[in-house]
Design an enzyme around this catalytic site. Structure first.
Site, mmCIF file in Angstrom:
data_model
loop_
_atom_site.group_PDB
_atom_site.id
_atom_site.type_symbol
_atom_site.label_atom_id
_atom_site.label_comp_id
_atom_site.label_asym_id
_atom_site.label_seq_id
_atom_site.Cartn_x
_atom_site.Cartn_y
_atom_site.Cartn_z
ATOM 1 C CE LYS A 204 30.057 24.204 29.393
ATOM 2 N NZ LYS A 204 29.023 24.218 28.520
ATOM 3 C CD GLU A 210 42.159 19.556 21.736
ATOM 4 O OE1 GLU A 210 41.869 18.493 20.640
ATOM 5 O OE2 GLU A 210 41.100 18.972 22.956
ATOM 6 N N GLY A 261 30.716 27.649 23.904
ATOM 7 C CA GLY A 261 31.654 27.410 23.958
ATOM 8 C C GLY A 261 32.073 28.702 23.352
ATOM 9 N NE ARG A 262 28.944 27.095 17.567
ATOM 10 C CZ ARG A 262 28.490 26.103 18.590
ATOM 11 N NH1 ARG A 262 28.716 25.588 18.929
ATOM 12 N NH2 ARG A 262 27.450 25.555 17.826
ATOM 13 C CD GLU A 347 32.349 24.169 17.271
ATOM 14 O OE1 GLU A 347 33.356 23.672 17.477
ATOM 15 O OE2 GLU A 347 31.538 24.644 18.630
ATOM 16 C CG HIS A 378 49.016 44.446 -0.841
ATOM 17 N ND1 HIS A 378 49.387 45.136 -1.643
ATOM 18 C CD2 HIS A 378 48.482 45.757 -0.453
ATOM 19 C CE1 HIS A 378 49.814 46.240 -1.875
ATOM 20 N NE2 HIS A 378 48.991 46.512 -0.580
ATOM 21 C CE LYS A 487 36.845 17.458 21.528
ATOM 22 N NZ LYS A 487 36.109 18.309 21.731
#
Length: 517
Positions: A204, A210, A261-262, A347, A378, A487
């Protein structure tokens, strides 16, 4: 959205739930409930757009159910919902509206003036994004699309492209890079040729550490391997058009500060999905989500599936003390769904203070985790059946497969039904080792098939469920300040790894810097 002076634990319904839990809820046994009421399965099952949900194997009786619905009303859940859909500032700590639902609203829908103005902008951007997606789909030279983002700019699109693999355009491969660990990007770049690759930079602000580190490395690789036309081979999903232009990108698709964002998979962040499945199917995904929005807005609380799921979450987290929930999709294409839900829920609702900044004395978000069935059977299902902790499980079954391997799907469906039944029934063994306590709760979701519309509805269902739980807990589900501290510290530590300066650091961090150098 205005805060209420009364917390959920201060309501009459909460006190009544506490008394009922101590008297009957703690020792409630689902097996006894079925024996007494053969109609329980129908009474605790709910229909929503594209999704059927059977909640009958959960530890909820009629009285708890009634009190939970009263709790929702005491906490003004309906008013909070209506305020969000009216464009109120639901994200108070950041002073933002919460309108991701507008991204899937039809352009001709009735809306108030402020929302209507935003809706027109949404469809202008959507039309431009989908036109570009169709252009890329028709471009035979582009064989690989690389999405570079992180968090919501990665998890949502990646999950969706995998989930809708049946509909993905032949001749195109999709890659997702998020981790700043260079091994991830390097492994993708080894598979690519510059002339055949389109990079999508999803950030954005166009400043995310990152994402921009990976983007610069991708551009360097592109140019060092003969790529000359950055404008053709890079596009940006961002609001920072100037920064993208400085990078050399001309094609940008933006979104708004009311899109978290999510919650952004429906926005320009969904461009890789649109390229993968096409404009028409992307619109189908939006339509499925919008149908769930309508269900959430207009269905009475008693039959409102996001509300019912959120109330179950509160009942388990704050009364039974169940601290985690396992998600088990019995469809391999939904294998990234648990990871997506981890961000969406933890979050959003992993908060320790309410909207007024007061510390809450009750639990909020559970830990969400899981893997697709039958793989999970399993691995960790041993703990679910016989472990010391009770972990509610959510199963997702799909009635119709997308393949023609005849013997597989009946076995898959038999397994998902058997696991839910086994968790509830248990098994008696006087010797102990083969004893299953049973009465382990589970929810079963059933989709007729996994397609763009049902997928959109399923994700919107989870979004609204998270909102409802946060509204009852009185927390802001739309900020994420807990992401920031690490951060800030990373920016201080990064140069120290080069200089070996450890002044002012705690002894452990100082020691580790020396070790890692």
């Amino acid at each position: 959205m205005a805060s209420s002076a009364q917390r959920c634990d201060e309501t009459q319904a909460w006190g009544s739930l506490r008394l009922h839990f101590e008297a009957a809820g703690r020792d409630f046994d689902v097996r006894d409930a079925f024996a007494k009421d053969p109609a329980r399965a129908a009474a605790f099952s709910f229909e929503a757009p594209h999704v059927f949900a059977d909640l009958s194997k959960n530890r909820v009786d009629v009285q708890a159910d009634r009190l939970l619905l009263q709790l929702a009303r005491d906490c003004a859940l309906e008013a909070q919902r209506d305020a969000m859909f009216a464009g109120a500032t639901a994200n108070a700590t950041e002073g933002r509206q919460v309108m991701h639902w507008l991204l899937r609203t039809p352009k001709d829908a009735a809306a108030g003036k402020e929302v209507a103005d935003e809706l027109a902008k949404v469809h202008e951007t959507l039309d431009a994004m989908l036109a570009f997606a169709q252009q890329v789909r028709a471009d035979g030279q582009i064989t690989d699309v690389v999405n570079i983002g992180i968090g919501g700019s990665d998890l949502g699109p990646q999950m969706a492209v995998i989930a809708l693999d049946e509909f993905v355009a032949p001749g195109k491969r999709f890659h997702f890079v998020s981790n700043i660990d260079g091994h991830e990007l390097a492994s993708v770049l080894r598979q690519l040729k510059p002339r055949n690759t389109l990079f999508l930079i999803a950030s954005k602000t166009f400043t995310t550490l990152e994402t921009m580190t990976n983007a610069r490395s991708a551009k360097r690789w592109f140019e060092q391997n003969g790529g000359t036309d950055v404008a053709r081979h890079f596009a940006a999903l961002t609001t920072n058009v100037e920064a993208a232009a400085e990078f050399g990108i001309e094609r940008t698709f933006g979104f708004w500060d009311w899109v978290g964002g999510r919650y952004s998979v429906w926005s320009a962040i969904g461009l890789p999905i649109a390229i993968a499945v096409g404009a028409g199917r992307f619109r189908d995904m939006l339509a499925g989500a919008h149908a769930m929005d309508q269900h959430f807005q207009h269905e009475p609380l008693e039959r409102n599936l996001p509300v019912r799921l959120a109330l179950l979450d509160v009942w388990y987290r704050d009364f039974h003390g169940f601290a985690s929930r396992s998600v088990a999709p019995y469809h391999s294409a939904l294998r990234r769904l648990p990871a997506y839900l981890q961000q969406l829920e933890m979050e959003s609702n992993g908060k320790r203070v309410d909207r007024d900044g007061r510390e809450v004395p009750y639990g909020t978000s559970p830990v969400v985790w899981g893997e697709p069935g039958t793989n999970g059977q399993h691995a960790y299902f041993q703990m679910l059946h016989q472990g010391t902790d009770v972990v509610p499980v959510e199963f997702i079954a799909v009635r119709r497969p997308a393949h023609e391997l005849a013997e597989h799907h009946p076995q898959l469906l038999a397994n998902v039904l058997a696991q839910a039944a086994a968790l509830m029934r248990g098994k008696s063994d006087p010797g102990g080792h083969k004893h299953f306590p049973g009465n382990r709760p589970s929810t079963m979701f059933v989709l007729d098939r996994l397609d763009p519309a049902s997928f959109g509805a399923l994700i919107a269902l989870y979004e609204h469920r998270v909102f409802c739980a946060g509204a009852i807990w009185g927390i802001n589900s739309f900020d994420q300040w807990g992401v920031e501290l690490g951060k800030v510290l990373a920016k201080d530590i990064a140069p120290r790894l080069q200089s070996a300066d450890t002044n002012g650091l705690d002894p452990s961090t100082a020691q580790l810097i020396k070790r890692l150098r």
